[in-house]
Design a protein around this motif. Structure first.
Motif, PDB file in Angstrom:
ATOM      1  N   ALA A   2     -37.597 -29.361 -23.737  1.00 11.35           N
ATOM      2  CA  ALA A   2     -36.343 -28.649 -23.516  1.00 11.35           C
ATOM      3  C   ALA A   2     -35.695 -29.101 -22.214  1.00 11.35           C
ATOM      4  CB  ALA A   2     -36.604 -27.150 -23.476  1.00 11.35           C
ATOM      5  N   GLU A   3     -34.382 -29.024 -22.198  1.00 11.59           N
ATOM      6  CA  GLU A   3     -33.676 -29.366 -20.971  1.00 11.59           C
ATOM      7  C   GLU A   3     -33.884 -28.276 -19.925  1.00 11.59           C
ATOM      8  OE1 GLU A   3     -29.259 -28.545 -20.642  1.00 11.59           O
ATOM      9  OE2 GLU A   3     -29.506 -28.434 -22.811  1.00 11.59           O
ATOM     10  N   LEU A   5     -32.505 -25.752 -17.408  1.00  7.09           N
ATOM     11  CA  LEU A   5     -31.244 -25.044 -17.215  1.00  7.09           C
ATOM     12  C   LEU A   5     -30.962 -24.867 -15.732  1.00  7.09           C
ATOM     13  CD1 LEU A   5     -31.711 -22.242 -19.898  1.00  7.09           C
ATOM     14  CD2 LEU A   5     -30.441 -24.385 -20.136  1.00  7.09           C
ATOM     15  N   LYS A   8     -31.220 -19.916 -15.105  1.00  5.07           N
ATOM     16  CA  LYS A   8     -32.103 -19.598 -16.221  1.00  5.07           C
ATOM     17  C   LYS A   8     -32.103 -18.150 -16.683  1.00  5.07           C
ATOM     18  CE  LYS A   8     -36.498 -19.109 -13.720  1.00  5.07           C
ATOM     19  NZ  LYS A   8     -37.858 -19.659 -13.626  1.00  5.07           N
ATOM     20  N   ASP A  10     -30.236 -14.923 -18.121  1.00  9.39           N
ATOM     21  CA  ASP A  10     -29.072 -14.281 -18.716  1.00  9.39           C
ATOM     22  C   ASP A  10     -29.152 -12.813 -18.327  1.00  9.39           C
ATOM     23  OD1 ASP A  10     -27.019 -13.330 -20.294  1.00  9.39           O
ATOM     24  OD2 ASP A  10     -28.009 -13.735 -22.196  1.00  9.39           O
ATOM     25  N   HIS A  52     -25.037 -15.660 -15.878  1.00 13.45           N
ATOM     26  CA  HIS A  52     -26.218 -16.523 -15.835  1.00 13.45           C
ATOM     27  C   HIS A  52     -26.484 -16.869 -14.380  1.00 13.45           C
ATOM     28  CE1 HIS A  52     -25.302 -18.092 -20.168  1.00 13.45           C
ATOM     29  NE2 HIS A  52     -25.616 -16.805 -20.148  1.00 13.45           N
ATOM     30  N   MET A  77     -33.723 -17.603 -20.202  1.00 11.07           N
ATOM     31  CA  MET A  77     -33.227 -18.544 -21.207  1.00 11.07           C
ATOM     32  C   MET A  77     -34.031 -19.835 -21.206  1.00 11.07           C
ATOM     33  SD  MET A  77     -29.102 -18.017 -20.840  1.00 11.07           S
ATOM     34  CE  MET A  77     -29.090 -18.622 -19.153  1.00 11.07           C
ATOM     35  N   GLN A  78     -34.683 -20.153 -20.083  1.00  5.74           N
ATOM     36  CA  GLN A  78     -35.503 -21.362 -20.032  1.00  5.74           C
ATOM     37  C   GLN A  78     -36.682 -21.232 -20.996  1.00  5.74           C
ATOM     38  OE1 GLN A  78     -34.751 -24.232 -18.036  1.00  5.74           O
ATOM     39  NE2 GLN A  78     -36.159 -25.058 -19.529  1.00  5.74           N
ATOM     40  N   GLN A  80     -36.803 -19.277 -23.592  1.00  5.42           N
ATOM     41  CA  GLN A  80     -36.260 -19.255 -24.937  1.00  5.42           C
ATOM     42  C   GLN A  80     -35.972 -20.681 -25.427  1.00  5.42           C
ATOM     43  OE1 GLN A  80     -32.886 -16.653 -24.602  1.00  5.42           O
ATOM     44  NE2 GLN A  80     -34.102 -14.836 -25.016  1.00  5.42           N
ATOM     45  N   SER A  81     -35.430 -21.523 -24.527  1.00  8.34           N
ATOM     46  CA  SER A  81     -35.092 -22.873 -24.940  1.00  8.34           C
ATOM     47  C   SER A  81     -36.352 -23.705 -25.192  1.00  8.34           C
ATOM     48  CB  SER A  81     -34.196 -23.552 -23.898  1.00  8.34           C
ATOM     49  OG  SER A  81     -34.922 -23.921 -22.749  1.00  8.34           O
ATOM     50  N   GLU A  82     -37.471 -23.273 -24.613  1.00 12.19           N
ATOM     51  CA  GLU A  82     -38.745 -23.957 -24.835  1.00 12.19           C
ATOM     52  C   GLU A  82     -39.488 -23.378 -26.028  1.00 12.19           C
ATOM     53  OE1 GLU A  82     -40.677 -23.511 -21.048  1.00 12.19           O
ATOM     54  OE2 GLU A  82     -39.266 -24.850 -20.039  1.00 12.19           O
TER      55      GLU A  82
END
Length: 86
Positions: A2-3, A5, A8, A10, A52, A77-78, A80-82
């Protein structure tokens, strides 16, 4: 992979109070907090915040000085993106 962020957390909440000013709140955020995707909308008694940031505790601390805060959601969100739920 994952990128990473830039911001991170929200951060969402409601501020309930008197004589609230969404423009003043928006300006305070932009001058004092690093972050993006800012929404500060409502009226003089109820403002919805969406932001954010990497320092949600500072947002909560400031908002608590304006009135009662509730419906607080801080999501990483980090994670979550992972593919994890945090």
């Amino acid at each position: 992979m994952a990128e990473i962020l830039e911001f991170k957390f929200d951060t969402q909440l409601l501020i309930e109070g008197h004589d609230l000013d969404e423009d003043e709140i928006f300006d305070y955020f932009t001058e004092h907090f690093a972050g993006d995707c800012l929404l500060a909308v409502g009226d003089d008694e109820l403002i919805k915040i969406h932001f954010h940031t990497n320092e949600p505790w500072q947002v909560l601390e400031y908002c608590a000085t304006l009135g009662e805060i509730h419906d607080i959601v801080v999501e990483n969100m980090q994670l979550q993106s992972e593919g994890m739920h945090g």
